[in-house]
Design a protein around this motif. Structure first.
Motif, PDB file in Angstrom:
ATOM      1  N   PRO A 193       0.842  -1.204   0.000  1.00 48.63           N
ATOM      2  CA  PRO A 193       0.000   0.000   0.000  1.00 48.63           C
ATOM      3  C   PRO A 193       0.873   1.249   0.000  1.00 48.63           C
ATOM      4  N   VAL A 194       0.279   2.388  -0.351  1.00 47.28           N
ATOM      5  CA  VAL A 194       1.033   3.637  -0.377  1.00 47.28           C
ATOM      6  C   VAL A 194       1.443   4.048   1.031  1.00 47.28           C
ATOM      7  N   ALA A 195       0.544   3.888   2.010  1.00 46.46           N
ATOM      8  CA  ALA A 195       0.813   4.261   3.397  1.00 46.46           C
ATOM      9  C   ALA A 195       0.569   3.051   4.290  1.00 46.46           C
ATOM     10  N   PRO A 196       1.204   3.006   5.463  1.00 47.29           N
ATOM     11  CA  PRO A 196       0.952   1.900   6.393  1.00 47.29           C
ATOM     12  C   PRO A 196      -0.525   1.775   6.734  1.00 47.29           C
ATOM     13  N   VAL A 197      -0.986   0.554   6.858  1.00 50.01           N
ATOM     14  CA  VAL A 197      -2.403   0.260   7.097  1.00 50.01           C
ATOM     15  C   VAL A 197      -2.583  -0.203   8.533  1.00 50.01           C
ATOM     16  N   LYS A 198      -3.593   0.341   9.198  1.00 49.39           N
ATOM     17  CA  LYS A 198      -3.909  -0.053  10.569  1.00 49.39           C
ATOM     18  C   LYS A 198      -5.249  -0.784  10.597  1.00 49.39           C
ATOM     19  N   PHE A 199      -5.286  -1.926  11.285  1.00 47.79           N
ATOM     20  CA  PHE A 199      -6.516  -2.692  11.467  1.00 47.79           C
ATOM     21  C   PHE A 199      -7.222  -2.185  12.731  1.00 47.79           C
ATOM     22  N   HIS A 200      -8.474  -1.785  12.580  1.00 47.94           N
ATOM     23  CA  HIS A 200      -9.286  -1.344  13.708  1.00 47.94           C
ATOM     24  C   HIS A 200     -10.179  -2.509  14.129  1.00 47.94           C
ATOM     25  N   ILE A 201      -9.770  -3.200  15.193  1.00 47.42           N
ATOM     26  CA  ILE A 201     -10.409  -4.442  15.615  1.00 47.42           C
ATOM     27  C   ILE A 201     -11.754  -4.136  16.274  1.00 47.42           C
ATOM     28  N   SER A 202     -12.748  -4.965  15.988  1.00 48.28           N
ATOM     29  CA  SER A 202     -14.084  -4.741  16.560  1.00 48.28           C
ATOM     30  C   SER A 202     -14.189  -5.269  17.982  1.00 48.28           C
ATOM     31  N   SER A 203     -13.582  -6.433  18.264  1.00 47.94           N
ATOM     32  CA  SER A 203     -13.752  -7.082  19.572  1.00 47.94           C
ATOM     33  C   SER A 203     -12.394  -7.529  20.095  1.00 47.94           C
ATOM     34  N   ARG A 204     -12.044  -7.081  21.276  1.00 50.13           N
ATOM     35  CA  ARG A 204     -10.773  -7.443  21.888  1.00 50.13           C
ATOM     36  C   ARG A 204     -10.879  -8.797  22.572  1.00 50.13           C
ATOM     37  N   THR A 205      -9.847  -9.592  22.425  1.00 45.92           N
ATOM     38  CA  THR A 205      -9.766 -10.882  23.110  1.00 45.92           C
ATOM     39  C   THR A 205      -8.428 -10.973  23.828  1.00 45.92           C
ATOM     40  N   ASP A 206      -8.412 -11.709  24.950  1.00 47.49           N
ATOM     41  CA  ASP A 206      -7.212 -11.837  25.770  1.00 47.49           C
ATOM     42  C   ASP A 206      -6.333 -12.978  25.283  1.00 47.49           C
ATOM     43  N   THR A 207      -5.222 -13.143  25.980  1.00 44.75           N
ATOM     44  CA  THR A 207      -4.300 -14.240  25.686  1.00 44.75           C
ATOM     45  C   THR A 207      -5.008 -15.583  25.860  1.00 44.75           C
ATOM     46  N   GLY A 208      -4.882 -16.447  24.874  1.00 41.34           N
ATOM     47  CA  GLY A 208      -5.477 -17.773  24.943  1.00 41.34           C
ATOM     48  C   GLY A 208      -6.910 -17.860  24.475  1.00 41.34           C
ATOM     49  N   VAL A 209      -7.561 -16.718  24.206  1.00 42.93           N
ATOM     50  CA  VAL A 209      -8.945 -16.728  23.721  1.00 42.93           C
ATOM     51  C   VAL A 209      -8.933 -16.856  22.203  1.00 42.93           C
ATOM     52  N   HIS A 210      -9.806 -17.687  21.671  1.00 46.11           N
ATOM     53  CA  HIS A 210      -9.860 -17.955  20.238  1.00 46.11           C
ATOM     54  C   HIS A 210     -10.977 -17.149  19.586  1.00 46.11           C
ATOM     55  N   ALA A 211     -10.983 -17.156  18.265  1.00 43.10           N
ATOM     56  CA  ALA A 211     -12.033 -16.465  17.515  1.00 43.10           C
ATOM     57  C   ALA A 211     -12.425 -17.304  16.313  1.00 43.10           C
ATOM     58  N   LEU A 212     -13.685 -17.700  16.268  1.00 44.74           N
ATOM     59  CA  LEU A 212     -14.220 -18.306  15.053  1.00 44.74           C
ATOM     60  C   LEU A 212     -14.462 -17.230  14.001  1.00 44.74           C
ATOM     61  N   CYS A 213     -14.773 -16.025  14.468  1.00 44.98           N
ATOM     62  CA  CYS A 213     -14.969 -14.914  13.534  1.00 44.98           C
ATOM     63  C   CYS A 213     -14.881 -13.596  14.283  1.00 44.98           C
ATOM     64  N   ASN A 214     -13.780 -12.897  14.114  1.00 47.53           N
ATOM     65  CA  ASN A 214     -13.639 -11.527  14.581  1.00 47.53           C
ATOM     66  C   ASN A 214     -13.684 -10.626  13.357  1.00 47.53           C
ATOM     67  N   SER A 215     -13.695  -9.316  13.547  1.00 49.06           N
ATOM     68  CA  SER A 215     -13.778  -8.408  12.400  1.00 49.06           C
ATOM     69  C   SER A 215     -12.942  -7.170  12.667  1.00 49.06           C
ATOM     70  N   ALA A 216     -12.617  -6.470  11.587  1.00 46.44           N
ATOM     71  CA  ALA A 216     -11.848  -5.227  11.667  1.00 46.44           C
ATOM     72  C   ALA A 216     -12.060  -4.454  10.379  1.00 46.44           C
ATOM     73  N   HIS A 217     -11.956  -3.134  10.464  1.00 47.11           N
ATOM     74  CA  HIS A 217     -11.973  -2.336   9.237  1.00 47.11           C
ATOM     75  C   HIS A 217     -10.598  -1.710   9.024  1.00 47.11           C
ATOM     76  N   LEU A 218     -10.272  -1.425   7.771  1.00 46.90           N
ATOM     77  CA  LEU A 218      -8.981  -0.876   7.394  1.00 46.90           C
ATOM     78  C   LEU A 218      -9.143  -0.025   6.147  1.00 46.90           C
ATOM     79  N   ASP A 219      -8.282   0.965   6.010  1.00 45.50           N
ATOM     80  CA  ASP A 219      -8.271   1.863   4.854  1.00 45.50           C
ATOM     81  C   ASP A 219      -7.020   1.583   4.040  1.00 45.50           C
ATOM     82  N   ILE A 220      -7.194   1.305   2.743  1.00 37.10           N
ATOM     83  CA  ILE A 220      -6.081   0.951   1.855  1.00 37.10           C
ATOM     84  C   ILE A 220      -6.021   1.957   0.719  1.00 37.10           C
ATOM     85  N   GLN A 221      -4.858   2.541   0.529  1.00 34.96           N
ATOM     86  CA  GLN A 221      -4.617   3.423  -0.617  1.00 34.96           C
ATOM     87  C   GLN A 221      -3.514   2.816  -1.461  1.00 34.96           C
TER      88      GLN A 221
END
Length: 438
Positions: A193-221
């Motif tokens: 990408p032209v600039a570094p991309v940051k993932f904005h996570i929807s749901s925080r999870t701790d160490t050892g916690v799994h995710a069948l489906c988490n989500s995040a939005h990001l802006d890509i140029q």
């Protein structure tokens, strides 16, 4: 090679191949371009010399006047006799296009400099689009500026095996365990990408916690001239660079610039897996370790747990069921829990050890948002009810106390059995209200 050289039957000697420079008087009479060497043909990115890897052209060759009509004067064939045939052919071409009337060969118009056509923009700095990253710019017509597209916002759904990570959020890279976000952003950088991309996570999870489906939005140029990523193209590209980590991108959606993965979510669903019938943790099947919790004491009183779970449904002050953190003073403890279910489940390859009498159960919790470690504390309290340590009505009393210090000590469930099952959004944001994994 020039025509006289082609009629030779024997190769010329080294002295004959060496170009003879003109005398000083001739050099003074000939007009010179400001550059020390010949520029490239119009529409090509410049560099040192005429092409990468070619021998440097002497300055007295660059002094030869240019002619759009005839290309070069006759002495030029003699001056270039010692050069490679491919270089001779490039230097013999006359100037064409708008750059021919704009000035010397190595200059470009302002618009072309912005597009990277000349290889260097004003101030001598490399123009955007030059070099290895500017193939799109070099293919563009001289004098036409490339259009820079605004960033495109995507919503991505992903899953991960949380045992080897410090959680989903980004951490410093010098730690023993780092976050899932570190690997996601590293994979995104490999897509240039032209600039570094940051993932904005929807749901925080701790160490050892799994995710069948988490989500995040990001802006890509992307670079000038490159279209935005297609959804499938983005998914395949990220998964290719995430190997061999236990992280997988499920799918992606293009969303409006006003969309936010965390604040636009309608609800989140967590699932906690319990294993009953184990008197010791060593009896947990190998393929289920780090994926469930086997409380001691044998089987649990499930009807009593289901009765107690109904006190957790609705809008309450869950101060007793949250752990203290740096964000505690700034968060309201009031939350609305839409659903609490306790249902039997199946384990991985469980039919191979049915004779052992093991039972798997799932506790499902759905709410728009949860407090820090709220789900693990609710699971621990319900398990205490199933073990007979607490009565079902005690759960209601704990809610009314509204004090985290009133929670039974050492009753919080471990992180290994907790899964973020899904994050739900409205139809206005996505094509469907059901997220992958639901």
């Amino acid at each position: 090679m020039s025509a006289p050289a082609e009629r030779r039957r024997t190769p010329p000697s080294a002295a004959e191949r060496r170009p003879t420079p003109p005398n000083t008087a001739q050099r003074r009479e000939r007009p010179r371009w400001p550059g020390p060497s010949l520029g490239p043909p119009a529409g090509r990115s410049g560099g040192q010399g005429c092409c990468a890897g070619s021998p440097r052209v002497p300055s007295w060759v660059a002094a030869e006047p240019w002619s759009e009509r005839a290309g070069r004067r006759a002495p030029f064939r003699t001056l270039t006799r010692g050069l490679r045939p491919s270089l001779q052919a490039r230097l013999s071409q006359p100037l064409h296009g708008p750059a021919a009337s704009a000035g010397p060969p190595h200059t470009t118009t302002a618009a072309a400099a912005e597009a990277g056509v000349g290889g260097r923009a004003a101030g001598g700095k490399p123009a955007e689009g030059s070099g290895a990253e500017g193939r799109e710019g070099r293919r563009a017509a001289p004098g036409v500026a490339m259009v820079v597209c605004p960033p495109t916002r995507y919503l991505v759904f992903f899953q991960y095996f949380g045992t080897k990570y410090s959680g989903v959020m980004e951490t410093s890279n010098d730690q023993t365990l780092i976050g899932v976000q570190n690997y996601l952003e590293k994979a995104m950088q490999n897509l240039k990408p032209v600039a570094p991309v940051k993932f904005h996570i929807s749901s925080r999870t701790d160490t050892g916690v799994h995710a069948l489906c988490n989500s995040a939005h990001l802006d890509i140029q992307r670079a000038p001239g490159k279209p935005p990523f297609e959804e499938k193209q983005l998914v395949h590209g990220l998964n290719r660079h995430l190997k061999p980590e236990p992280i997988c991108i499920l799918n992606a959606h293009r969303v409006p610039s006003t969309f936010h993965a965390r604040f636009s979510a309608l609800s989140r669903t967590y699932v906690y897996r319990l294993l009953m019938g184990c008197s010791h943790h060593s009896e947990i099947p190998v393929f289920e370790r780090d994926l469930c919790w086997a409380p001691g004491g044998g089987y649990l009183n499930v009807p009593a747990m289901q009765e107690a779970a109904q006190f957790l449904v609705g809008t309450h002050d869950f101060s007793t069921f949250r752990s203290l953190s740096s964000e505690t003073p700034f968060q309201s403890p009031v939350r609305t829990v839409f659903q609490v279910d306790i249902q039997p489940s199946s384990g991985f390859l469980s039919h191979h050890y049915e004779h052992r009498g093991l039972e798997f159960w799932e506790l499902k919790f759905r709410s728009r948002s949860f407090l820090y470690r709220q789900v693990r504390r609710m699971v621990g309290a319900l398990v205490a009810v199933g073990q007979g340590k607490l009565t079902p009505h005690r759960i209601k009393e704990l809610l009314e106390l509204k004090d985290s210090r009133a929670f039974p000590p050492n009753a919080m469930a471990p992180p290994s059995g907790l899964f973020l099952k899904s994050v739900e959004y409205s139809e206005a944001d996505l094509d469907t209200t059901v997220a992958p994994g639901e």
